[in-house]
Scaffold this motif. Structure first.
Motif, PDB file in Angstrom:
ATOM      1  N   PHE A  99      24.414  55.087  72.353  1.00 34.70           N
ATOM      2  CA  PHE A  99      23.284  55.788  71.758  1.00 34.70           C
ATOM      3  C   PHE A  99      22.584  54.834  70.798  1.00 34.70           C
ATOM      4  CE2 PHE A  99      25.873  59.480  72.991  1.00 34.70           C
ATOM      5  CZ  PHE A  99      24.900  60.237  73.630  1.00 34.70           C
ATOM      6  N   VAL A 100      21.284  54.660  70.997  1.00 32.84           N
ATOM      7  CA  VAL A 100      20.480  53.756  70.158  1.00 32.84           C
ATOM      8  C   VAL A 100      19.274  54.527  69.664  1.00 32.84           C
ATOM      9  CG1 VAL A 100      21.260  51.697  71.401  1.00 32.84           C
ATOM     10  CG2 VAL A 100      19.183  52.879  72.144  1.00 32.84           C
ATOM     11  N   PRO A 101      18.668  54.081  68.533  1.00 30.59           N
ATOM     12  CA  PRO A 101      17.466  54.782  68.030  1.00 30.59           C
ATOM     13  C   PRO A 101      16.353  54.782  69.072  1.00 30.59           C
ATOM     14  CG  PRO A 101      18.355  53.283  66.379  1.00 30.59           C
ATOM     15  CD  PRO A 101      19.100  52.989  67.643  1.00 30.59           C
ATOM     16  N   ASP A 102      15.651  55.892  69.186  1.00 35.87           N
ATOM     17  CA  ASP A 102      14.563  55.981  70.161  1.00 35.87           C
ATOM     18  C   ASP A 102      13.193  55.670  69.563  1.00 35.87           C
ATOM     19  OD1 ASP A 102      14.058  58.197  68.603  1.00 35.87           O
ATOM     20  OD2 ASP A 102      14.332  59.679  70.210  1.00 35.87           O
ATOM     21  N   GLY A 103      13.149  55.321  68.273  1.00 31.11           N
ATOM     22  CA  GLY A 103      11.891  54.984  67.628  1.00 31.11           C
ATOM     23  C   GLY A 103      11.145  56.184  67.078  1.00 31.11           C
ATOM     24  N   HIS A 104      11.678  57.376  67.283  1.00 30.78           N
ATOM     25  CA  HIS A 104      11.023  58.604  66.805  1.00 30.78           C
ATOM     26  C   HIS A 104      11.970  59.424  65.939  1.00 30.78           C
ATOM     27  CE1 HIS A 104       7.782  57.715  69.610  1.00 30.78           C
ATOM     28  NE2 HIS A 104       8.698  57.573  70.565  1.00 30.78           N
ATOM     29  N   GLY A 105      12.944  58.768  65.358  1.00 29.57           N
ATOM     30  CA  GLY A 105      13.887  59.461  64.499  1.00 29.57           C
ATOM     31  C   GLY A 105      15.082  60.039  65.226  1.00 29.57           C
ATOM     32  N   GLY A 106      15.095  59.910  66.550  1.00 27.38           N
ATOM     33  CA  GLY A 106      16.219  60.423  67.324  1.00 27.38           C
ATOM     34  C   GLY A 106      16.995  59.298  67.982  1.00 27.38           C
ATOM     35  N   GLU A 107      17.751  59.637  69.006  1.00 24.07           N
ATOM     36  CA  GLU A 107      18.558  58.664  69.724  1.00 24.07           C
ATOM     37  C   GLU A 107      18.356  58.821  71.228  1.00 24.07           C
ATOM     38  OE1 GLU A 107      22.415  57.785  66.902  1.00 24.07           O
ATOM     39  OE2 GLU A 107      22.537  59.476  68.310  1.00 24.07           O
ATOM     40  N   ARG A 108      18.606  57.747  71.930  1.00 24.22           N
ATOM     41  CA  ARG A 108      18.569  57.768  73.389  1.00 24.22           C
ATOM     42  C   ARG A 108      19.770  56.979  73.911  1.00 24.22           C
ATOM     43  NH1 ARG A 108      16.709  52.890  75.478  1.00 24.22           N
ATOM     44  NH2 ARG A 108      15.812  51.468  73.918  1.00 24.22           N
ATOM     45  N   LEU A 109      20.136  57.260  75.146  1.00 21.16           N
ATOM     46  CA  LEU A 109      21.246  56.559  75.775  1.00 21.16           C
ATOM     47  C   LEU A 109      20.709  55.318  76.474  1.00 21.16           C
ATOM     48  CD1 LEU A 109      24.306  57.001  76.110  1.00 21.16           C
ATOM     49  CD2 LEU A 109      23.828  58.003  78.350  1.00 21.16           C
ATOM     50  N   ALA A 110      21.323  54.157  76.196  1.00 23.22           N
ATOM     51  CA  ALA A 110      20.849  52.897  76.778  1.00 23.22           C
ATOM     52  C   ALA A 110      22.033  52.015  77.127  1.00 23.22           C
ATOM     53  CB  ALA A 110      19.918  52.174  75.801  1.00 23.22           C
ATOM     54  N   LYS A 111      21.820  51.144  78.108  1.00 17.38           N
ATOM     55  CA  LYS A 111      22.849  50.174  78.492  1.00 17.38           C
ATOM     56  C   LYS A 111      22.775  48.985  77.544  1.00 17.38           C
ATOM     57  CE  LYS A 111      22.311  47.774  82.278  1.00 17.38           C
ATOM     58  NZ  LYS A 111      22.280  47.411  83.718  1.00 17.38           N
ATOM     59  N   ARG A 112      23.892  48.652  76.914  1.00 16.88           N
ATOM     60  CA  ARG A 112      23.926  47.565  75.935  1.00 16.88           C
ATOM     61  C   ARG A 112      25.036  46.580  76.283  1.00 16.88           C
ATOM     62  NH1 ARG A 112      19.372  47.493  73.278  1.00 16.88           N
ATOM     63  NH2 ARG A 112      20.341  46.477  71.465  1.00 16.88           N
ATOM     64  N   LYS A 113      24.866  45.341  75.838  1.00 16.20           N
ATOM     65  CA  LYS A 113      25.885  44.304  76.011  1.00 16.20           C
ATOM     66  C   LYS A 113      26.680  44.195  74.719  1.00 16.20           C
ATOM     67  CE  LYS A 113      23.305  41.683  79.454  1.00 16.20           C
ATOM     68  NZ  LYS A 113      22.708  40.381  79.830  1.00 16.20           N
ATOM     69  N   LEU A 114      27.979  44.389  74.829  1.00 12.59           N
ATOM     70  CA  LEU A 114      28.841  44.454  73.650  1.00 12.59           C
ATOM     71  C   LEU A 114      29.943  43.408  73.728  1.00 12.59           C
ATOM     72  CD1 LEU A 114      29.166  48.329  73.548  1.00 12.59           C
ATOM     73  CD2 LEU A 114      27.610  46.922  72.210  1.00 12.59           C
ATOM     74  N   MET A 115      30.336  42.911  72.575  1.00 12.32           N
ATOM     75  CA  MET A 115      31.389  41.903  72.492  1.00 12.32           C
ATOM     76  C   MET A 115      32.239  42.162  71.257  1.00 12.32           C
ATOM     77  SD  MET A 115      31.044  37.799  71.801  1.00 12.32           S
ATOM     78  CE  MET A 115      30.673  38.070  70.058  1.00 12.32           C
ATOM     79  N   ASN A 116      33.546  42.078  71.424  1.00 11.47           N
ATOM     80  CA  ASN A 116      34.429  42.165  70.266  1.00 11.47           C
ATOM     81  C   ASN A 116      34.617  40.773  69.663  1.00 11.47           C
ATOM     82  OD1 ASN A 116      34.820  44.908  70.468  1.00 11.47           O
ATOM     83  ND2 ASN A 116      36.667  44.735  71.720  1.00 11.47           N
ATOM     84  N   LEU A 117      34.567  40.704  68.356  1.00 11.33           N
ATOM     85  CA  LEU A 117      34.800  39.448  67.633  1.00 11.33           C
ATOM     86  C   LEU A 117      36.087  39.589  66.836  1.00 11.33           C
ATOM     87  CD1 LEU A 117      33.455  36.648  67.020  1.00 11.33           C
ATOM     88  CD2 LEU A 117      32.620  37.690  64.913  1.00 11.33           C
TER      89      LEU A 117
END
Length: 424
Positions: free
Chosen positions: A373-391
């Motif tokens: 879930f990422v910000p949608d630019g309008h104060g809400g959230e949207r579901l998006a595909k993201r690239k994640l890495m553990n450090l």
């Protein structure tokens, strides 16, 4: 004729002993002046010993894996005329270490490993070998069936024949179908073997054991969104491909160098005998590198002064030199902080072992794609595909507190997730 005793010289590193990792000669060999005698390993490098005289080898000290003291007899050579008074030995007994008088097995490779006799008894006849066993006379089958079984690596004696006692193609098909259904043995049994731990492998074992024995480790892992960084990296590679290829590692190193000034205890070395911690102003970054001989840690000097492309080139140069054995001894010491990465192998998280006497080691892990879930630019959230890495980071708890380690990684996270901060 006289005898010349070649003693292990002081290589100039203040060491007391060295390990024999390869012999280039054996008893009875005739060697020329400046000919190679043996490879010996110190704490910092492997050095080839050369003969100062020509003659015939009559005695050698030790075997591969043995450690001998500086000044001890390494090789005794029979020479023409009088021997050197400073090095000559009137008899083999004059050597300060036990000298092997029997002819040893020759060693041909730089890092040889003696092949022992198998420890386990030979596998029983019921275990299938890689190649098919010759069928017995009781097995009845046509030449075509025999040829097919041989091509498939099947022992016809194990195939159930038809009612008339003859193995036909249909019987062979049933045998194949049965074994393909999960009834075949899981694998092929190998003989046990004992491998002597010598050279680089022994050095790694000693260093890792000392690190875990003396340092109270703790590890901290944080998830980082590298979607934007991967986009920037792809754009830079497309626009500046003539400069080489940027991997993730130069960006991680840049983030380390940017975050370290606010957390100086991370970039430090701890002399536990003197009870002194030295915080370093420059980042001399150790780069854990897998080589055919084992794990090596070449050092990127003054990493904080290099840009992304310079870091990428230095990473490639040091890794290649470490793997082909051309790296200089001075490039293998003096690191203040180490990075370890499994590259394509990745891993969800790692708990790396600290490169003593450093106090921290950092490990980026595999990048995976996941919905978030990422910000949608309008104060809400949207579901998006993201690239994640553990450090991952492991620290010496005698010197680094958990809060400091977590805060340092969070500072790195802020930089990595906003890569524009790394480019200014």
């Amino acid at each position: 004729m006289s005898r010349y005793t070649f003693r292990l010289p002081d290589i100039g590193e203040g060491i007391a002993e060295a390990e024999i990792v390869a012999w280039h000669i054996k008893i009875g060999d005739v060697i020329a002046e400046d000919g190679p005698l043996a490879d010996v390993m110190t704490d910092k490098a492997t050095v080839e010993m050369e003969s100062p005289v020509a003659g015939r080898v009559v005695e050698i000290a030790g075997e591969v894996g043995d450690r001998i003291a500086i000044g001890s007899a390494l090789v005794v050579i029979e020479i023409e005329g009088d021997g050197d008074g400073a090095q000559a030995a009137s008899a083999p007994a004059a050597a300060p270490v036990p000298v092997k008088a029997e002819t040893p097995k020759p060693v041909a490779t730089p890092e040889p490993v003696a092949t022992p006799e198998p420890v386990a008894a030979p596998p029983p006849p019921s275990v299938a070998a890689p190649a098919p066993a010759a069928p017995t006379a009781r097995v009845l089958a046509s030449p075509a069936v025999r040829a097919r079984a041989q091509d498939l690596g099947i022992d016809l004696a194990k195939v159930q024949p038809g009612p008339e006692g003859r193995v036909r193609h249909g019987d062979l098909d049933q045998y194949i179908a049965y074994n393909a259904g999960g009834f075949a043995p899981a694998g092929v049994k190998r003989a046990d073997e004992a491998i002597k731990v010598i050279g680089m492998r022994r050095r790694i074992a000693e260093n890792m054991a000392a690190s875990k024995r003396n340092i109270p480790h703790f590890s901290y892992v944080e998830e980082i969104d590298v979607t934007e960084l991967e986009r920037v990296r792809a754009e830079l590679n497309a626009a500046h491909g003539n400069r080489g290829k940027l991997t993730l590692l130069p960006f991680v190193i840049t983030a380390i160098c940017r975050a370290v000034p606010d957390f100086p205890m991370i970039n430090a070395r701890y002399d536990d005998e003197a009870g002194v911690v030295t915080r370093y102003g420059a980042v001399h970054l150790g780069l854990a590198t897998q080589t055919p001989g084992g794990l090596m840690v070449p050092v990127i000097r003054d990493a904080q002064d290099r840009n992304l492309w310079q870091l990428a080139r230095e990473i490639g140069r040091l890794a290649e030199a470490a793997r082909d054995g051309s790296i200089a001894a001075g490039e293998m010491s003096g690191s203040t902080l180490t990075v370890t990465s499994l590259g394509p192998l990745g891993g969800i998280a790692t708990t790396p072992v600290i490169n003593r006497p450093e106090v921290a080691i950092i490990g980026p892990n595999r990048i995976i794609e996941r919905p978030m879930f990422v910000p949608d630019g309008h104060g809400g959230e949207r579901l998006a595909k993201r690239k994640l890495m553990n450090l991952s980071i492991s620290c010496d708890h005698r010197v680094v507190d958990g809060w400091d380690a977590a805060s340092f990684v969070q500072a790195m996270r802020k930089l990595i997730e906003a890569p524009s901060l790394l480019l200014v």
